[in-house]
Design a protein around this motif. Structure first.
Motif, PDB file in Angstrom:
ATOM      1  N   VAL A  12     -23.822  90.718 160.550  1.00  0.00           N
ATOM      2  CA  VAL A  12     -23.340  91.740 159.762  1.00  0.00           C
ATOM      3  C   VAL A  12     -24.253  92.858 159.381  1.00  0.00           C
ATOM      4  O   VAL A  12     -24.151  94.189 159.332  1.00  0.00           O
ATOM      5  N   LEU A  13     -25.879  92.443 159.351  1.00  0.00           N
ATOM      6  CA  LEU A  13     -26.664  93.569 159.227  1.00  0.00           C
ATOM      7  C   LEU A  13     -26.809  94.525 160.136  1.00  0.00           C
ATOM      8  O   LEU A  13     -27.032  95.617 160.025  1.00  0.00           O
ATOM      9  N   ILE A  14     -26.805  94.119 161.242  1.00  0.00           N
ATOM     10  CA  ILE A  14     -26.914  94.779 162.743  1.00  0.00           C
ATOM     11  C   ILE A  14     -25.641  95.587 162.631  1.00  0.00           C
ATOM     12  O   ILE A  14     -25.951  97.117 163.040  1.00  0.00           O
ATOM     13  N   LEU A  15     -24.396  95.269 162.400  1.00  0.00           N
ATOM     14  CA  LEU A  15     -23.312  96.294 162.589  1.00  0.00           C
ATOM     15  C   LEU A  15     -23.441  97.020 161.510  1.00  0.00           C
ATOM     16  O   LEU A  15     -22.964  98.579 161.695  1.00  0.00           O
ATOM     17  N   THR A  16     -23.850  96.808 160.100  1.00  0.00           N
ATOM     18  CA  THR A  16     -24.150  97.710 159.205  1.00  0.00           C
ATOM     19  C   THR A  16     -24.925  98.859 159.473  1.00  0.00           C
ATOM     20  O   THR A  16     -24.809  99.934 159.301  1.00  0.00           O
ATOM     21  N   ALA A  17     -26.218  98.538 160.261  1.00  0.00           N
ATOM     22  CA  ALA A  17     -27.237  99.277 160.622  1.00  0.00           C
ATOM     23  C   ALA A  17     -26.719 100.418 161.576  1.00  0.00           C
ATOM     24  O   ALA A  17     -27.110 101.415 161.671  1.00  0.00           O
ATOM     25  N   CYS A  18     -25.804  99.802 162.499  1.00  0.00           N
ATOM     26  CA  CYS A  18     -25.279 100.604 163.427  1.00  0.00           C
ATOM     27  C   CYS A  18     -23.935 101.458 163.243  1.00  0.00           C
ATOM     28  O   CYS A  18     -23.839 102.505 163.933  1.00  0.00           O
ATOM     29  N   SER A  19     -23.457 101.144 162.091  1.00  0.00           N
ATOM     30  CA  SER A  19     -22.401 101.930 161.601  1.00  0.00           C
ATOM     31  C   SER A  19     -22.711 103.430 161.199  1.00  0.00           C
ATOM     32  O   SER A  19     -23.677 103.660 160.374  1.00  0.00           O
ATOM     33  N   PRO A  20     -21.792 104.358 161.362  1.00  0.00           N
ATOM     34  CA  PRO A  20     -21.811 105.662 160.562  1.00  0.00           C
ATOM     35  C   PRO A  20     -21.977 105.409 159.211  1.00  0.00           C
ATOM     36  O   PRO A  20     -21.089 104.566 158.566  1.00  0.00           O
ATOM     37  N   LYS A  21     -22.607 106.293 158.404  1.00  0.00           N
ATOM     38  CA  LYS A  21     -22.955 106.340 157.067  1.00  0.00           C
ATOM     39  C   LYS A  21     -21.910 107.434 156.338  1.00  0.00           C
ATOM     40  O   LYS A  21     -21.648 108.508 156.949  1.00  0.00           O
ATOM     41  N   GLY A  22     -21.554 107.190 155.289  1.00  0.00           N
ATOM     42  CA  GLY A  22     -20.875 107.968 154.370  1.00  0.00           C
ATOM     43  C   GLY A  22     -19.442 108.198 154.657  1.00  0.00           C
ATOM     44  O   GLY A  22     -18.891 107.723 155.502  1.00  0.00           O
ATOM     45  N   PRO A  23     -18.539 108.709 153.537  1.00  0.00           N
ATOM     46  CA  PRO A  23     -17.058 108.695 153.607  1.00  0.00           C
ATOM     47  C   PRO A  23     -16.317 109.766 154.543  1.00  0.00           C
ATOM     48  O   PRO A  23     -15.515 109.294 155.146  1.00  0.00           O
ATOM     49  N   TYR A  24     -17.488 110.519 155.339  1.00  0.00           N
ATOM     50  CA  TYR A  24     -16.901 111.448 156.451  1.00  0.00           C
ATOM     51  C   TYR A  24     -17.666 111.301 157.656  1.00  0.00           C
ATOM     52  O   TYR A  24     -17.416 111.881 158.559  1.00  0.00           O
ATOM     53  N   ALA A  25     -17.914 109.744 157.769  1.00  0.00           N
ATOM     54  CA  ALA A  25     -18.875 109.602 159.183  1.00  0.00           C
ATOM     55  C   ALA A  25     -18.067 109.841 160.317  1.00  0.00           C
ATOM     56  O   ALA A  25     -18.408 110.386 161.319  1.00  0.00           O
ATOM     57  N   VAL A  26     -16.733 109.222 160.232  1.00  0.00           N
ATOM     58  CA  VAL A  26     -15.913 109.193 161.299  1.00  0.00           C
ATOM     59  C   VAL A  26     -15.505 110.792 161.626  1.00  0.00           C
ATOM     60  O   VAL A  26     -15.618 110.985 163.012  1.00  0.00           O
ATOM     61  N   THR A  27     -15.299 111.427 160.761  1.00  0.00           N
ATOM     62  CA  THR A  27     -14.818 112.880 161.033  1.00  0.00           C
ATOM     63  C   THR A  27     -15.925 113.749 161.514  1.00  0.00           C
ATOM     64  O   THR A  27     -15.919 114.623 162.304  1.00  0.00           O
ATOM     65  N   ASN A  28     -17.055 113.607 160.810  1.00  0.00           N
ATOM     66  CA  ASN A  28     -18.634 114.328 161.470  1.00  0.00           C
ATOM     67  C   ASN A  28     -18.830 113.777 162.824  1.00  0.00           C
ATOM     68  O   ASN A  28     -19.227 114.692 163.600  1.00  0.00           O
ATOM     69  N   LYS A  29     -18.232 112.591 163.356  1.00  0.00           N
ATOM     70  CA  LYS A  29     -18.642 112.138 164.614  1.00  0.00           C
ATOM     71  C   LYS A  29     -17.609 112.972 165.443  1.00  0.00           C
ATOM     72  O   LYS A  29     -18.323 113.268 166.693  1.00  0.00           O
ATOM     73  N   VAL A  30     -16.483 113.344 165.172  1.00  0.00           N
ATOM     74  CA  VAL A  30     -15.532 114.038 165.804  1.00  0.00           C
ATOM     75  C   VAL A  30     -15.927 115.426 165.779  1.00  0.00           C
ATOM     76  O   VAL A  30     -15.793 115.930 167.133  1.00  0.00           O
ATOM     77  N   TYR A  31     -16.127 115.990 164.965  1.00  0.00           N
ATOM     78  CA  TYR A  31     -16.806 117.457 164.971  1.00  0.00           C
ATOM     79  C   TYR A  31     -17.741 117.321 165.794  1.00  0.00           C
ATOM     80  O   TYR A  31     -17.824 118.434 166.750  1.00  0.00           O
ATOM     81  N   LYS A  32     -18.880 116.697 165.862  1.00  0.00           N
ATOM     82  CA  LYS A  32     -19.827 116.511 166.871  1.00  0.00           C
ATOM     83  C   LYS A  32     -19.420 116.558 168.288  1.00  0.00           C
ATOM     84  O   LYS A  32     -20.111 117.285 169.153  1.00  0.00           O
ATOM     85  N   GLU A  33     -18.474 115.504 168.729  1.00  0.00           N
ATOM     86  CA  GLU A  33     -18.261 115.596 169.934  1.00  0.00           C
ATOM     87  C   GLU A  33     -17.439 116.784 170.270  1.00  0.00           C
ATOM     88  O   GLU A  33     -17.508 117.261 171.600  1.00  0.00           O
ATOM     89  N   GLN A  34     -16.370 117.385 169.507  1.00  0.00           N
ATOM     90  CA  GLN A  34     -15.734 118.407 169.871  1.00  0.00           C
ATOM     91  C   GLN A  34     -16.851 119.703 170.302  1.00  0.00           C
ATOM     92  O   GLN A  34     -16.641 120.445 171.043  1.00  0.00           O
ATOM     93  N   ALA A  35     -17.763 119.647 169.133  1.00  0.00           N
ATOM     94  CA  ALA A  35     -18.733 120.930 169.299  1.00  0.00           C
ATOM     95  C   ALA A  35     -19.448 120.858 170.780  1.00  0.00           C
ATOM     96  O   ALA A  35     -19.942 121.599 171.110  1.00  0.00           O
ATOM     97  N   GLU A  36     -19.850 119.436 171.055  1.00  0.00           N
ATOM     98  CA  GLU A  36     -20.570 119.466 172.355  1.00  0.00           C
ATOM     99  C   GLU A  36     -19.695 120.117 173.585  1.00  0.00           C
ATOM    100  O   GLU A  36     -20.200 120.348 174.270  1.00  0.00           O
TER     101      GLU A  36
END
Length: 273
Positions: A12-36
């Motif tokens: 659980v601790l490993i998965l938590t550490a590797c997971s994106p943080k914040g309520p908009y972590a998923v959309t921020n990840k999509v934004y970064k991928e699209q920008a790239e």
């Protein structure tokens, strides 16, 4: 602690550490991928491929110039969200099915949410026209104010907006005349930022124009439609254009006719453009 419990806890601790943080972590990840992806497009050095009228390929070669920079926004379009909270708007702008967005959202408390790089194209203007520009989204920055359209704008919100506008004007050298509202560019279908928006205050700070305190009487042969077009309004629907002009520059009533005061204000203003 039993060994299997310890293993579960570590997992659980490993998965938590590797997971994106914040309520908009998923959309921020999509934004970064699209920008790239866009960045990869910008770095492409493949020359244009053309065929002549006979279907024969025209010789082409990529030769990179050293004289260039980014295209910059030339307008700022101000909206109200017509929603009940900034959180609701952030949710709306982070769902693909809505197909709407803005560069900035300004909350009632003055917090500024920057949602898109200023050089990228937000989907905020819709079907719109200002002067000869029909693709408003490609040349503008969209700012949404957290306001349901029925309430005064909060002081903290307007103060933050003014600071943001000053930053944008200085950074991109945006002309004074090019700070406009959603209703200005889409008069037949939009009414935001609404009759309570402080356009006069913005003009006093250098973001848009306002009429002089002493107004000259408009001449009898004054061409209203031409004056509105010179300012930027689409006069395909004259009634809507007049209503939009009044809501921005007169703010006395919502009638789609120009009183003598409205005529005088228009006559004064169009000479500034």
């Amino acid at each position: 602690m039993p060994k299997h419990h310890l293993l579960l806890l570590l997992t659980v601790l490993i998965l938590t550490a590797c997971s994106p943080k914040g309520p908009y972590a998923v959309t921020n990840k999509v934004y970064k991928e699209q920008a790239e992806t866009f960045a990869e497009t910008l770095q492409s050095d493949e020359p244009v491929s053309l065929l002549d009228s006979s279907g024969i390929k025209i010789p082409s070669e990529w030769v990179g110039t050293v004289n260039f920079n980014l295209r910059k926004p030339n307008y700022v379009v101000i909206h109200y969200t017509a929603q009940d909270s900034a959180a609701q708007t952030l949710k709306t702008f982070t769902m693909t099915k809505t197909q709407v967005s803005a560069h900035y959202v300004v909350g009632k408390d003055g917090k500024v949410y920057h949602m898109l790089n200023d050089y990228l194209r937000a989907w905020h203007g819709g079907v719109a026209k200002w002067g000869s520009v029909t693709d408003i989204n490609s040349s503008s920055i969209g700012i949404e104010l957290d306001n349901n359209g029925k309430e005064p704008f909060a002081t903290a919100q307007i103060n933050s907006l003014l600071t943001l506008l000053a930053h944008l004007k200085k950074t991109y050298n945006i002309p004074t005349a090019n700070f406009i509202g959603h209703q200005d560019i889409a008069p037949a279908r939009k009414i935001d930022p609404g009759k309570q928006f402080p356009w006069k205050l913005l003009a006093q700070k250098g973001f848009g124009y306002w009429s002089d305190d002493v107004l000259e009487l408009a001449p009898e042969n004054f061409d209203v439609a031409t004056a509105l077009r010179l300012i930027g309004y689409d006069t395909a629907n004259p009634t809507a254009a007049i209503a939009a002009f009044k809501q921005h520059f007169v703010q006395v009533d919502n009638l789609p006719q120009l009183s003598q005061l409205g005529l005088n204000v228009l006559y004064n203003l169009y000479q500034k453009y």
